[in-house]
Write a protein that holds these residues in place. Structure first.
Motif, PDB file in Angstrom:
ATOM      1  N   THR A 163       1.434  -1.151   0.183  1.00 53.70           N
ATOM      2  CA  THR A 163      -0.431  -0.129   0.034  1.00 53.70           C
ATOM      3  C   THR A 163       0.454   1.535  -0.192  1.00 53.70           C
ATOM      4  N   LEU A 164       1.942   1.219   0.018  1.00 55.24           N
ATOM      5  CA  LEU A 164       2.921   2.553   0.350  1.00 55.24           C
ATOM      6  C   LEU A 164       3.763   2.206  -1.344  1.00 55.24           C
ATOM      7  N   ARG A 165       3.522   1.151  -2.491  1.00 54.36           N
ATOM      8  CA  ARG A 165       3.519   2.252  -4.270  1.00 54.36           C
ATOM      9  C   ARG A 165       3.022   2.946  -4.210  1.00 54.36           C
ATOM     10  N   LYS A 166       3.981   3.590  -4.825  1.00 52.42           N
ATOM     11  CA  LYS A 166       3.419   4.803  -6.233  1.00 52.42           C
ATOM     12  C   LYS A 166       2.325   4.899  -6.369  1.00 52.42           C
ATOM     13  N   GLY A 167       0.819   5.606  -5.850  1.00 53.51           N
ATOM     14  CA  GLY A 167      -0.276   5.215  -6.218  1.00 53.51           C
ATOM     15  C   GLY A 167      -1.264   4.624  -5.728  1.00 53.51           C
ATOM     16  N   LEU A 168      -0.806   4.257  -4.488  1.00 51.25           N
ATOM     17  CA  LEU A 168      -1.714   3.851  -3.721  1.00 51.25           C
ATOM     18  C   LEU A 168      -1.999   4.383  -2.447  1.00 51.25           C
ATOM     19  N   HIS A 169      -2.656   4.339  -1.756  1.00 51.36           N
ATOM     20  CA  HIS A 169      -3.682   5.083  -0.700  1.00 51.36           C
ATOM     21  C   HIS A 169      -2.484   5.143   0.543  1.00 51.36           C
ATOM     22  N   ASN A 170      -1.699   4.781   0.328  1.00 49.20           N
ATOM     23  CA  ASN A 170      -0.886   4.854   1.705  1.00 49.20           C
ATOM     24  C   ASN A 170       0.964   5.656   1.269  1.00 49.20           C
ATOM     25  N   TYR A 171       1.182   5.370   0.553  1.00 51.48           N
ATOM     26  CA  TYR A 171       2.396   6.160  -0.503  1.00 51.48           C
ATOM     27  C   TYR A 171       1.739   8.275  -0.561  1.00 51.48           C
TER      28      TYR A 171
END
Length: 143
Positions: free
Chosen positions: A12-20
Motif C-alpha cells: 500500500t506504500l507503492r506509488k499511486g496507492l493510498h498509503n503512498y
C-alpha cells in the motif's frame, strides 16, 4: 540512530496507492522500481499485503529514497503504519530489517524492508508477487 537507508515498499506504500499518498508523496528524492525474493500474502480480509522471507517468488516494489531532512519523521510514520516497535519487536506486526533488493538497472541496493512478524495470519498467497496486479485481478473478479 538508524542508518538512513532507502525503504523498499511492496504494498500500500507503492506509488499511486493510498498509503503512498498519505505518507510518502512529496517526501522522496527518488523512487526506483525494484524487486526482492520471498512470498507475498494478502492478510486482514485481503486489505493489505505481508512479505515473508521464505519463498522464491519475485516480489515487485519500489525503492523510496526519503528526503534527508524528513527522514526520521517519515521513518517513524512508516514504523507506526507497519505496527513496528524496535523496543518490542516480538509484539510488532512487522519487523523492519535491512535487505538487499535489485533495482531496475540490476544494481544491488541495501534498503529497509518490512517483513511480516506474525507466525499466524497469513492469508491468500499472491502468485504474481505484485500487490498492484493482485488488486487489479481482485477488482475484475467482483464485476
Amino acid at each position: 540512530m538508524n542508518e538512513k537507508l532507502p525503504v523498499f515498499v511492496y504494498g500500500t506504500l507503492r506509488k499511486g496507492l493510498h498509503n503512498y499518498e498519505n505518507i510518502l508523496e512529496g517526501q522522496t528524492t527518488n523512487e526506483i522500481a525494484a524487486t526482492t525474493v520471498g512470498s507475498l500474502y494478502a492478510v486482514s480480509h485481503e486489505s493489505f499485503p505481508c512479505l515473508v522471507k521464505e519463498g522464491k517468488t519475485v516480489i515487485q516494489g519500489e525503492i523510496m529514497c526519503i528526503k534527508e531532512d524528513r527522514y526520521e519523521e517519515i521513518l517513524k510514520k512508516l514504523d507506526a503504519l507497519e505496527g513496528y516497535d524496535e523496543r518490542n519487536v516480538q509484539e510488532s506486526d512487522y519487523v523492519r530489517e535491512i535487505t538487499t533488493v535489485v533495482d531496475d538497472k540490476g544494481h544491488h541496493v541495501e534498503a529497509y524492508t518490512y517483513y511480516w512478524n506474525q507466525p499466524q495470519g497469513l492469508g491468500q498467497f499472491i502468485t504474481s508477487g505484485c500487490w498492484q496486479t493482485y488488486l487489479k485481478e481482485k477488482r475484475k473478479m467482483k464485476c
